[in-house]
Each structure stands twice: as C-alpha cells, then as structure tokens.
Scaffold this active site. Structure first.
Site, PDB file in Angstrom:
ATOM      1  N   CYS A  11      31.053  36.827  37.587  1.00  0.00           N
ATOM      2  CA  CYS A  11      31.611  37.711  36.563  1.00  0.00           C
ATOM      3  C   CYS A  11      32.885  37.037  36.060  1.00  0.00           C
ATOM      4  O   CYS A  11      33.191  35.911  36.450  1.00  0.00           O
ATOM      5  CB  CYS A  11      31.851  39.133  37.068  1.00  0.00           C
ATOM      6  SG  CYS A  11      33.119  39.313  38.325  1.00  0.00           S
ATOM      7  N   CYS A  86      29.006  38.448  31.334  1.00  0.00           N
ATOM      8  CA  CYS A  86      30.118  37.612  30.872  1.00  0.00           C
ATOM      9  C   CYS A  86      29.705  36.732  29.704  1.00  0.00           C
ATOM     10  O   CYS A  86      30.533  36.065  29.099  1.00  0.00           O
ATOM     11  CB  CYS A  86      30.712  36.794  32.005  1.00  0.00           C
ATOM     12  SG  CYS A  86      29.549  35.745  32.882  1.00  0.00           S
ATOM     13  N   CYS A  90      30.220  32.300  30.735  1.00  0.00           N
ATOM     14  CA  CYS A  90      29.591  31.770  31.945  1.00  0.00           C
ATOM     15  C   CYS A  90      28.892  30.451  31.650  1.00  0.00           C
ATOM     16  O   CYS A  90      27.848  30.438  30.994  1.00  0.00           O
ATOM     17  CB  CYS A  90      28.580  32.763  32.510  1.00  0.00           C
ATOM     18  SG  CYS A  90      29.341  34.220  33.200  1.00  0.00           S
TER      19      CYS A  90
END
Length: 132
Positions: A11, A86, A90
């Site tokens: 996250c 995210c 990410c």
C-alpha cells in the site's frame, strides 16, 4: 501447498492495510507462507490504530516496521503481489500473479470502521491463500 508461498502486500504508506495483510497471511497461512509488506511511499511507522486492532486478535503488530519496496525486492520473485488501491504509485515487482484489492485506507477511521476494514482484509487474505 507443498513449498512456501511468498506473498507481498503493498500500500502507499505501509502503515495499515499492507501491514495487517502481512499479519493475516502469517496467521492464516502459518508455516506454508512467507509474507512481506512494503509501501510505495512508506511512512516509517506502523499506525498505532493498526497495532491496537491486531492486538484485539492476539497478534503483535508492534514488531513490524514500515518498509519501502526496495527493502523487500531482495525476496522476489513472489507468488503473488497484492496492491491496495495505490494504482500508479505501485511499481512492478517480479511475481507470478498480481492482484489489486480496492480497500479504503482506514488511517483516519474510528475504531469500529477501522476494525471493519481489518476484518475485510482478513477475509481477502483467506480467499487468496485458497487460490494460490
């Protein structure tokens, strides 16, 4: 599950959702799972609310640390990398499977709502462990 499955939960801050996911992977997967968590922009701390929420279930999250993706890439490749909404933040990580869970960030939620997110994460991790 004959050999250990390696899971990475990502996250943004690595202070709530991914930390609890890592904990639940250890709780539900036991010795059959190696679980890691990281943040695309780690906060450097595990949220005290997450520590309290997991303590209610008998898990000590205070032993965890907020980590960057660079700190966990040495454990790649993973059987699954799970991101928590995210999106573009990410980056790619070597894995057999990529999963994105749209889980709201509980950082500013009251304890009841926070625990609802915690319990939702627990169910998502259980389902993932059945699939891999």
């Amino acid at each position: 599950m004959s050999e250990k499955k390696k899971l990475l939960f990502v996250c943004v801050e690595n202070s709530n959702r991914s930390q609890m996911s890592q904990a639940f992977a250890k709780i539900h997967g036991g010795e059959a799972v190696e679980a890691y968590s990281a943040g695309s922009k780690p906060s450097g701390v595990v949220n005290p609310k997450a520590i309290a929420a997991m303590k209610e279930l008998g898990y000590d999250l205070s032993t965890h640390e907020s980590k960057s993706l660079q700190e966990v890439e040495q454990y790649a490749p993973f059987d699954a990398v799970v991101t928590m909404g995210c999106g573009d933040a990410c980056p790619w990580m070597p894995a057999k499977r990529f999963v994105d869970w749209q889980i709201p960030d509980p950082k500013h939620m009251d304890p009841v709502a926070f625990n609802e997110v915690r319990d939702f994460i627990s169910e998502k991790v259980k389902a993932l462990l059945q699939e891999i």
